[in-house]
Design an enzyme around this catalytic site. Structure first.
Site, PDB file in Angstrom:
ATOM      1  N   TYR A 167       0.954  -1.160  -0.209  1.00 36.24           N
ATOM      2  CA  TYR A 167      -0.090   0.206   0.057  1.00 36.24           C
ATOM      3  C   TYR A 167       0.845   1.245  -0.079  1.00 36.24           C
ATOM      4  O   TYR A 167       0.800   2.145  -0.884  1.00 36.24           O
ATOM      5  CB  TYR A 167      -0.829  -0.149   1.264  1.00 36.24           C
ATOM      6  CG  TYR A 167      -1.975   0.880   1.368  1.00 36.24           C
ATOM      7  CD1 TYR A 167      -2.897   1.178   0.519  1.00 36.24           C
ATOM      8  CD2 TYR A 167      -2.097   1.816   2.576  1.00 36.24           C
ATOM      9  CE1 TYR A 167      -3.863   2.145   0.424  1.00 36.24           C
ATOM     10  CE2 TYR A 167      -2.927   2.738   2.470  1.00 36.24           C
ATOM     11  CZ  TYR A 167      -3.962   2.939   1.652  1.00 36.24           C
ATOM     12  OH  TYR A 167      -5.073   3.903   1.684  1.00 36.24           O
TER      13      TYR A 167
HETATM   14  N1  LIG Z   1     -10.443   5.504   4.803  1.00 37.85           N
HETATM   15  C1  LIG Z   1      -9.565   5.783   4.994  1.00 37.85           C
HETATM   16  O1  LIG Z   1      -9.027   6.046   6.246  1.00 37.85           O
HETATM   17  C2  LIG Z   1      -8.577   5.992   3.890  1.00 37.85           C
HETATM   18  C3  LIG Z   1      -7.370   6.661   4.169  1.00 37.85           C
HETATM   19  C4  LIG Z   1      -6.444   7.183   3.288  1.00 37.85           C
HETATM   20  C5  LIG Z   1      -6.655   6.980   1.793  1.00 37.85           C
HETATM   21  N2  LIG Z   1      -7.789   6.262   1.512  1.00 37.85           N
HETATM   22  C6  LIG Z   1      -8.087   5.973   0.290  1.00 37.85           C
HETATM   23  O2  LIG Z   1      -9.527   6.065  -0.237  1.00 37.85           O
HETATM   24  C7  LIG Z   1      -9.843   5.346  -1.366  1.00 37.85           C
HETATM   25  C8  LIG Z   1     -11.196   4.461  -1.275  1.00 37.85           C
HETATM   26  O3  LIG Z   1     -12.039   5.289  -0.342  1.00 37.85           O
HETATM   27  P1  LIG Z   1     -13.505   4.921  -0.306  1.00 37.85           P
HETATM   28  O4  LIG Z   1     -14.124   5.134   1.056  1.00 37.85           O
HETATM   29  O5  LIG Z   1     -14.251   5.424  -1.492  1.00 37.85           O
HETATM   30  O6  LIG Z   1     -13.405   3.144  -0.618  1.00 37.85           O
HETATM   31  P2  LIG Z   1     -14.532   2.081  -1.035  1.00 37.85           P
HETATM   32  O7  LIG Z   1     -13.625   1.083  -0.944  1.00 37.85           O
HETATM   33  O8  LIG Z   1     -15.775   2.156  -0.386  1.00 37.85           O
HETATM   34  O9  LIG Z   1     -14.857   2.620  -2.419  1.00 37.85           O
HETATM   35  C9  LIG Z   1     -14.181   2.213  -3.621  1.00 37.85           C
HETATM   36  C10 LIG Z   1     -14.848   1.778  -4.752  1.00 37.85           C
HETATM   37  O10 LIG Z   1     -14.097   1.392  -5.640  1.00 37.85           O
HETATM   38  C11 LIG Z   1     -14.252   0.239  -6.312  1.00 37.85           C
HETATM   39  N3  LIG Z   1     -13.395  -0.548  -6.925  1.00 37.85           N
HETATM   40  C12 LIG Z   1     -12.361  -1.245  -6.389  1.00 37.85           C
HETATM   41  N4  LIG Z   1     -11.509  -1.846  -7.198  1.00 37.85           N
HETATM   42  C13 LIG Z   1     -12.122  -1.354  -8.332  1.00 37.85           C
HETATM   43  C14 LIG Z   1     -11.581  -1.916  -9.770  1.00 37.85           C
HETATM   44  N5  LIG Z   1     -10.461  -2.420 -10.045  1.00 37.85           N
HETATM   45  N6  LIG Z   1     -12.289  -1.158 -10.734  1.00 37.85           N
HETATM   46  C15 LIG Z   1     -13.492  -0.496 -10.435  1.00 37.85           C
HETATM   47  N7  LIG Z   1     -13.695  -0.290  -9.286  1.00 37.85           N
HETATM   48  C16 LIG Z   1     -13.092  -0.786  -8.301  1.00 37.85           C
HETATM   49  C17 LIG Z   1     -15.074  -0.704  -5.356  1.00 37.85           C
HETATM   50  O11 LIG Z   1     -16.073  -1.535  -5.786  1.00 37.85           O
HETATM   51  C18 LIG Z   1     -15.760   0.387  -4.552  1.00 37.85           C
HETATM   52  O12 LIG Z   1     -16.975   0.597  -4.882  1.00 37.85           O
HETATM   53  C19 LIG Z   1      -8.550   4.564  -1.651  1.00 37.85           C
HETATM   54  O13 LIG Z   1      -7.779   5.084  -2.429  1.00 37.85           O
HETATM   55  C20 LIG Z   1      -7.874   4.640  -0.111  1.00 37.85           C
HETATM   56  O14 LIG Z   1      -6.567   4.317  -0.382  1.00 37.85           O
HETATM   57  C21 LIG Z   1      -8.712   5.983   2.558  1.00 37.85           C
END
Ligand SMILES: NC(=O)c1ccc[n+]([C@@H]2O[C@H](COP(=O)([O-])OP(=O)(O)OC[C@H]3O[C@@H](n4cnc5c(N)ncnc54)[C@H](O)[C@@H]3O)[C@@H](O)[C@H]2O)c1
Length: 272
Positions: A167
């Site tokens: 990651y």
């Molecule tokens: N929540 C935290 O604390 C935090 C902190 C830092 C960074 N992030 C970043 O935030 C992002 C995720 O945020 P979120 O809350 O929207 O997450 P989430 O996982 O709820 O939503 C992500 C969406 O992406 C879709 N997805 C995953 N892989 C895919 C693919 N290969 N092709 C198409 N769609 C795909 C999933 O189906 C999902 O609906 C990530 O990049 C993560 O690294 C989150």
């Protein structure tokens, strides 16, 4: 010059949110971004591999009177990435903003991370970004230029309490990809920036800690570690992305904008 009663901050822009669904009920980063762009006048293509999740976001936007369409596909597949861009062109007539939200993590350090985990994390966090960026740039360049916002993480820059080597490394590379694109396209009208979230309270995180016996304490501990004494929300991340994607950030490219409640300062490195 802006005027009172002005239009939305991305009025009329054609936007693709990659990963605009959510893994669970509530507001994830991608879902909040898609809805916020639409509230600010954008036309939003919600791209997700999970059709149900994509439609849920589209329904929310259309329920508020906004304009949205969905595209279902796995963005690690270059053909699906090209098809997503083609769908934006067919639905809205072009593409002005690319918002790259998808990203996964698997826990482990260099000694105990299986190569399959490393590859899977890189394929979603970085390879898919390469595919969709390559597919989108020719469209973004049209009509005077566009903007890209990638969602990375504080872990790309600073170590947390546990190792997440795939990651951390893939997200650091995503930040570098953003700067490479920013440099190559600066004179061609396309800006590229990242949002760097810290501790964000999203359905993904909630589902992750819900399996622990002391879930409530973990949530409190996460909040307690942040100088502002709360976790961020999907809206905090979305607001930063909206700014970077909008014309208000028209002279800003190649930056990493932290949305972390001061976490990086506490960790002794606010220089990112
Ligand atoms: N929540 C935290 O604390 C935090 C902190 C830092 C960074 N992030 C970043 O935030 C992002 C995720 O945020 P979120 O809350 O929207 O997450 P989430 O996982 O709820 O939503 C992500 C969406 O992406 C879709 N997805 C995953 N892989 C895919 C693919 N290969 N092709 C198409 N769609 C795909 C999933 O189906 C999902 O609906 C990530 O990049 C993560 O690294 C989150």
């Amino acid at each position: 010059m802006t005027k009172i009663g002005k239009p939305g901050r991305v009025e009329g822009k054609r936007i693709a949110v990659i990963g605009g669904g959510s893994v669970g009920p509530g507001w994830g980063n991608g879902k909040a971004a898609a809805v916020l762009y639409a509230r600010e006048g954008g036309q939003v293509l919600v791209v997700d591999q999970n059709g149900k999740a994509a439609i849920e976001t589209v329904d929310l936007i259309q329920g508020e009177g906004g304009r949205a369409a969905s595209f279902v596909g796995d963005m690690t597949d270059p053909e699906a990435a090209a098809a997503a861009v083609a769908e934006a062109v067919s639905a809205f007539g072009g593409l002005d903003i690319l918002h790259y939200n998808i990203g996964i993590s698997t826990r482990g350090g260099i000694g105990d991370t299986p190569y399959e985990d490393w590859r899977r994390v890189f394929s979603i966090n970085l390879d898919a970004a390469f595919h969709i960026t390559q597919a989108a740039l020719p469209e973004l360049e049209k009509n005077g230029g566009g903007a890209i916002v990638y969602i990375t993480t504080l872990a790309a820059h600073l170590n947390g309490p546990y190792p997440y080597v795939g990651y951390e490394t893939s997200k650091a590379a995503l930040s570098r990809l953003s700067r490479s694109v920013a440099t190559e396209y600066a004179a061609r009208g396309v800006r590229s920036n990242t949002v760097v979230p810290g501790m964000i309270d999203t359905p993904h995180v909630q589902a992750h800690i819900a399996t622990a016996a002391n879930a409530e304490m973990i949530a409190k501990t996460r909040a307690g570690q942040v100088p502002m004494k709360r976790q961020g929300t999907g809206w905090d991340v979305a607001e930063a992305a909206l700014f970077l994607a909008s014309d208000a950030a028209g002279f800003i490219t190649g930056v990493d904008l932290r949305v972390d409640g001061g976490m990086a300062i506490l960790m002794g490195n606010a220089a990112i």
